[in-house]
Design an enzyme around this catalytic site. Structure first.
Site, PDB file in Angstrom:
ATOM      1  CB  CYS A  35      -0.949   0.003   1.188  1.00  0.00           C
ATOM      2  SG  CYS A  35      -2.122  -1.372   1.137  1.00  0.00           S
ATOM      3  CG  HIS A  61      -3.259   3.688   1.868  1.00  0.00           C
ATOM      4  ND1 HIS A  61      -3.664   3.245   0.634  1.00  0.00           N
ATOM      5  CD2 HIS A  61      -3.292   2.618   2.697  1.00  0.00           C
ATOM      6  CE1 HIS A  61      -3.937   1.956   0.719  1.00  0.00           C
ATOM      7  NE2 HIS A  61      -3.719   1.550   1.951  1.00  0.00           N
ATOM      8  CG  ASN A  70      -6.452  -0.761   1.041  1.00  0.00           C
ATOM      9  OD1 ASN A  70      -5.739  -0.324   0.142  1.00  0.00           O
ATOM     10  ND2 ASN A  70      -5.981  -1.220   2.184  1.00  0.00           N
TER      11      ASN A  70
HETATM   12  N1  COA Z   1     -18.630  -8.241   8.645  1.00  0.00           N
HETATM   13  C1  COA Z   1     -19.140  -8.462   9.860  1.00  0.00           C
HETATM   14  N2  COA Z   1     -18.400  -8.778  10.922  1.00  0.00           N
HETATM   15  C2  COA Z   1     -17.081  -8.867  10.751  1.00  0.00           C
HETATM   16  C3  COA Z   1     -16.465  -8.652   9.498  1.00  0.00           C
HETATM   17  C4  COA Z   1     -17.294  -8.335   8.427  1.00  0.00           C
HETATM   18  N3  COA Z   1     -16.813  -8.092   7.172  1.00  0.00           N
HETATM   19  N4  COA Z   1     -15.143  -8.817   9.627  1.00  0.00           N
HETATM   20  C5  COA Z   1     -14.907  -9.118  10.910  1.00  0.00           C
HETATM   21  N5  COA Z   1     -16.081  -9.166  11.598  1.00  0.00           N
HETATM   22  C6  COA Z   1     -16.297  -9.465  12.995  1.00  0.00           C
HETATM   23  C7  COA Z   1     -15.204 -10.289  13.614  1.00  0.00           C
HETATM   24  O1  COA Z   1     -15.386 -11.648  13.325  1.00  0.00           O
HETATM   25  C8  COA Z   1     -15.362  -9.970  15.071  1.00  0.00           C
HETATM   26  O2  COA Z   1     -16.413 -10.735  15.586  1.00  0.00           O
HETATM   27  P1  COA Z   1     -16.279 -11.420  17.036  1.00  0.00           P
HETATM   28  O3  COA Z   1     -16.097 -10.265  17.985  1.00  0.00           O
HETATM   29  O4  COA Z   1     -17.572 -12.134  17.156  1.00  0.00           O
HETATM   30  O5  COA Z   1     -15.074 -12.295  16.942  1.00  0.00           O
HETATM   31  C9  COA Z   1     -15.811  -8.514  15.072  1.00  0.00           C
HETATM   32  O6  COA Z   1     -16.295  -8.254  13.746  1.00  0.00           O
HETATM   33  C10 COA Z   1     -14.704  -7.550  15.423  1.00  0.00           C
HETATM   34  O7  COA Z   1     -13.580  -7.905  14.646  1.00  0.00           O
HETATM   35  P2  COA Z   1     -12.289  -7.021  14.685  1.00  0.00           P
HETATM   36  O8  COA Z   1     -11.346  -7.514  13.630  1.00  0.00           O
HETATM   37  O9  COA Z   1     -11.765  -6.911  16.077  1.00  0.00           O
HETATM   38  O10 COA Z   1     -12.931  -5.618  14.269  1.00  0.00           O
HETATM   39  P3  COA Z   1     -12.311  -4.192  14.208  1.00  0.00           P
HETATM   40  O11 COA Z   1     -13.147  -3.248  14.951  1.00  0.00           O
HETATM   41  O12 COA Z   1     -10.841  -4.196  14.499  1.00  0.00           O
HETATM   42  O13 COA Z   1     -12.509  -3.855  12.660  1.00  0.00           O
HETATM   43  C11 COA Z   1     -11.120  -3.791  10.688  1.00  0.00           C
HETATM   44  C12 COA Z   1     -11.890  -4.657  11.696  1.00  0.00           C
HETATM   45  C13 COA Z   1     -10.378  -4.707   9.745  1.00  0.00           C
HETATM   46  C14 COA Z   1     -12.129  -2.938   9.918  1.00  0.00           C
HETATM   47  C15 COA Z   1     -10.137  -2.869  11.444  1.00  0.00           C
HETATM   48  O14 COA Z   1      -9.353  -3.626  12.339  1.00  0.00           O
HETATM   49  C16 COA Z   1      -9.257  -2.118  10.534  1.00  0.00           C
HETATM   50  O15 COA Z   1      -9.698  -1.254   9.837  1.00  0.00           O
HETATM   51  N6  COA Z   1      -7.915  -2.406  10.524  1.00  0.00           N
HETATM   52  C17 COA Z   1      -6.997  -1.799   9.635  1.00  0.00           C
HETATM   53  C18 COA Z   1      -7.078  -2.526   8.347  1.00  0.00           C
HETATM   54  C19 COA Z   1      -6.402  -1.826   7.223  1.00  0.00           C
HETATM   55  O16 COA Z   1      -6.727  -0.713   6.913  1.00  0.00           O
HETATM   56  N7  COA Z   1      -5.460  -2.528   6.605  1.00  0.00           N
HETATM   57  C20 COA Z   1      -4.798  -2.087   5.451  1.00  0.00           C
HETATM   58  C21 COA Z   1      -3.692  -1.162   5.818  1.00  0.00           C
HETATM   59  S1  COA Z   1      -2.748  -0.909   4.406  1.00  0.00           S
END
Ligand code: COA
Length: 322
Positions: A114, A249, A279
């Site tokens: 990225c 980004h 993304n």
């Molecule tokens: N739809 C519904 N639920 C989802 C899901 C989806 N697409 N993806 C994950 N979940 C669930 C998980 O299973 C988890 O459930 P549980 O609590 O029953 O286990 C819950 O949502 C929370 O998951 P978590 O991963 O802790 O959520 P979060 O608040 O951290 O949000 C992201 C997840 C990925 C959106 C967040 O962590 C994020 O934005 N991270 C940065 C990612 C990024 O930008 N990466 C690229 C950088 S270049």
């Protein structure tokens, strides 16, 4: 007078097929509400069978060349950032070069996921200022949909495909004139297991899929992006209130908002396209830049800062006077 890489054109390209959150909810157990709340994403584009990283890059590059009033044969350097090349080798940049008729110059790919576009700008700027070429195309192009695991709802809803390109031309300009002013790049390989692809030619001989520990990536992203933005502005002796536009980004709206808040940047100076494109990895910054140039927000004379963070981790920022 000082020799700088001046931005003279931007362009972008998206696959024909747009995919809404509602469509993603038919593939994995998710909802429009969850995706919008956690990421700000509403839509993404996925490449069809007749589209790939090279075709998207070529379309974006042609639009950037047109905006700059140049032709392919004028280009002596192509740097293409991608994590999803058409082939393991040759570099996708060489396929773009052939399609544009830019033969004989320099062409190579950059792999920094990225942050790839920022790394590509840094490399091209250094090469232009040292006289290795006069006119460059810097491209970010991805087909992330090809490496998504459509059974992993934690990743597959977050990414999209697309390409963006800019033309940089070496020019002697006044100290307060246009051009790339500073680029700061970093990597910390200790975190390579937080965001990676679980395949490759030298290990599994498969292409593999994106794997991510989202929460940990989030935490590092805000800190690293705020730090590199401060470092870049400090190097240029510029305060945040002098910045006309931040082109971040487009991974996640919450990361963008948190970073802007940490730096005291007003949200209305931040270009946001994550809702439309999701993304797109290395393509996200040039796609957002081209959007804001073409809709008239970014204008000549303005100070614009680009930033990105990606797998590795890698991260960087670039300050440009348009
Ligand atoms: N739809 C519904 N639920 C989802 C899901 C989806 N697409 N993806 C994950 N979940 C669930 C998980 O299973 C988890 O459930 P549980 O609590 O029953 O286990 C819950 O949502 C929370 O998951 P978590 O991963 O802790 O959520 P979060 O608040 O951290 O949000 C992201 C997840 C990925 C959106 C967040 O962590 C994020 O934005 N991270 C940065 C990612 C990024 O930008 N990466 C690229 C950088 S270049």
């Amino acid at each position: 007078m000082i020799r700088r890489s001046v931005l003279t054109g931007t362009g972008s390209a998206l696959p024909k097929r747009a995919v809404s959150n509602a469509e993603m909810a038919q593939i994995v157990d998710t909802s429009d509400e969850w995706i919008v709340e956690r990421s700000g994403i509403r839509n993404r584009h996925f490449a069809g069978d007749d589209e790939n990283t090279a075709t998207l890059a070529i379309d974006a590059a042609r639009r950037a060349l047109e905006a700059a009033g140049l032709e392919g044969k004028d280009i002596g350097l192509i740097v293409l950032a991608t994590a999803t090349p058409n082939n393991t080798f040759p570099a996708t940049a060489t396929q773009v070069q052939a399609a544009l008729g830019a033969n004989g110059g320099i062409a190579f790919d950059v792999a920094a996921v990225c942050s790839g576009f920022l790394y590509a700008v840094g490399a091209a700027d250094a090469m232009l200022r040292t006289g290795m070429a006069e006119k460059a195309l810097v491209i970010g192009a991805e087909t992330m949909s090809r490496i998504l695991d459509f059974e992993d709802r934690g990743t597959c809803v977050l990414f999209g495909d697309g390409a963006g390109a800019i033309v940089l031309e070496a020019r002697d300009v006044a100290e307060d004139g246009p051009g790339v002013l500073f680029t700061k790049l970093h990597a910390d390989g200790q975190h390579c297991d937080l965001l990676y692809v679980d395949g490759g030619p030298s290990t599994t001989q498969t292409v593999g899929h994106v794997r991510m520990k989202g929460r940990e990536v989030f935490r590092h992203a805000v800190t690293n992006l705020a730090d590199v933005l401060s470092e870049t502005l400090e190097a240029a002796g510029i305060s945040t209130d002098q910045i006309d536009w931040v082109v971040p980004h487009q991974a996640n709206r919450r990361i963008i908002d948190a970073t802007a808040k940490k730096l005291g940047l007003s949200p209305d100076r931040v270009v946001l396209t994550v809702d439309r494109h999701a993304n797109t990895s290395a393509a996200s910054v040039p796609l957002a830049l081209d959007t804001a140039v073409r809709d008239g927000r970014i204008k000549p004379g303005q100070l614009v800062v680009l930033e990105a963070m990606g797998g590795g981790f890698t991260w960087g920022a670039s300050l440009i006077r348009i």
